[in-house]
Design an enzyme around this catalytic site. Structure first.
Site, PDB file in Angstrom:
ATOM      1  N   LYS A 170       0.832  -1.204   0.000  1.00  0.00           N
ATOM      2  CA  LYS A 170       0.000   0.000   0.000  1.00  0.00           C
ATOM      3  C   LYS A 170       0.874   1.264   0.000  1.00  0.00           C
ATOM      4  CE  LYS A 170      -3.517   2.787   0.663  1.00  0.00           C
ATOM      5  NZ  LYS A 170      -4.523   3.102  -0.329  1.00  0.00           N
ATOM      6  N   LYS A 238      -0.052  11.214   6.169  1.00  0.00           N
ATOM      7  CA  LYS A 238       0.151  10.045   7.046  1.00  0.00           C
ATOM      8  C   LYS A 238       0.822   8.915   6.273  1.00  0.00           C
ATOM      9  CE  LYS A 238      -3.078   7.204   7.055  1.00  0.00           C
ATOM     10  NZ  LYS A 238      -3.481   5.955   6.409  1.00  0.00           N
TER      11      LYS A 238
END
Ligand code: NAD
Length: 294
Positions: A170, A238
């Site tokens: 990811k 993030k």
């Protein structure tokens, strides 16, 4: 099947709806009561904590912002591990740091809870359609056991390796998306400044090598000046922070990621943290005083 679902935000809500539509019994929790009530109205059973979900469900899905939120929901007070039965499966579909996935998995193993990390790509529209791309890490037998449930949520689910491999994959995905939006913004600023209409540029190049799913999704938003999330700038900060930390730990070299991180942080400082990540273009627009619009 009885499924626990924790984290009812932009992604969690449509995922719960799809699992309900597929005939499953959903027990749901979020720290925001209004989201729990919304899902209750959609047919889910409301619960008062992650522990309450664990007391009832042998399969639990989490869809939370970052590592600390998943740690709180799993290992914290009133968390899953306070009540989980041995043999429970935890599928963490949040995008978090791969090292955090390992740490959470180790805590789960002590309570005989089996965990895989299974973050997703595709954003809200694909969460709604049930066509997310799912990238998983952890015990392959557990992945196989939950494959049918993952198939309700996504059009592909690939087992990438040991626990944390889903989140490593990811991070690679998020680097490509952020750099792609920045490249598109930079290129369209050049053509706009040089007096070529952005729609013409898009039409001319989208079918060639420069074309991308990212460009097809984000250029229409940019041309409309629509920066409603979607995927928020702050969530992308993030992800890139997790990528840069992982890069440091693994000795990877991420110069372009670091540059785009600076752009994202500038946008956050300008108050755009809750805007869609297509607002990367706003950085270029601010610096040049030129907008890329229809
Ligand atoms: P969001 O902020 O909309 O939702 C997160 C939810 O988690 C919120 O409703 C929040 O109240 C809840 N929450 C936080 N801590 C909690 C806790 N301890 N217990 C229970 N609930 C808690 O975020 P989102 O956009 O749904 O994203 C969720 C995850 O999916 C993130 O890791 C994100 O990076 C990833 N993701 C998002 C997208 C997207 O397009 N939005 C796409 C792919 C992946």
């Amino acid at each position: 099947m009885q499924i626990g679902f924790i984290g009812l935000g932009i992604m969690g809500k449509p995922m719960v709806r799809n699992l309900l539509k597929a005939g499953h019994e959903l027990h749901v929790y979020d720290i925001e009561q209004k989201y729990v009530s919304e899902m209750e109205a959609a047919g889910a059973v409301p619960e008062i904590s992650s522990a309450a979900i664990a007391a009832k469900c042998r399969l639990i899905i989490t869809m939370l912002p970052n590592s600390e939120h998943v740690k709180a929901a799993v290992m914290g007070k009133d968390g899953i591990l306070e009540q989980a039965q041995p043999g429970t499966i935890l599928v963490d579909m949040s995008s978090i740091a791969p090292l955090a996935s390992k740490e959470i998995c180790e805590a789960c193993e002590k309570k005989e809870v089996r965990m895989i990390d299974a973050p997703v790509s595709g954003g809200e529209p694909k969460a709604v359609d049930g066509t997310l791309s799912i990238m998983a890490g952890g015990d392959e037998a557990v992945f196989e056991e939950v494959y049918d449930i993952l198939s309700v949520l996504g059009s592909s689910a690939v087992h990438c390796g040991a626990i944390g491999a889903g989140n490593t994959t990811k991070l690679a995905n998020q680097i490509i998306v952020a750099l792609n939006i920045a490249a598109v913004s930079e290129a369209f600023m050049l053509s706009t400044k040089a007096g070529v209409e952005p729609e013409k540029v898009f039409d001319a190049i989208k079918g060639g090598l420069a074309g991308s799913t990212v460009m097809n999704a984000k250029i229409p938003m940019i041309l409309d000046g629509n920066f409603e999330p979607g995927f928020k700038i702050d969530l992308h900060i993030k992800d890139l922070r997790n990528a840069i930390n992982t890069g440091n730990a693994q000795g990877a070299f991420l110069p372009l990621t670091t540059q785009v991180m600076e752009i994202l942080q500038t946008l956050h400082a300008d108050g755009l943290g809750d805007s869609d990540h297509s607002a990367i273009v706003r950085f270029y627009e601010k610096v040049t005083g030129t907008e890329i619009r229809k």
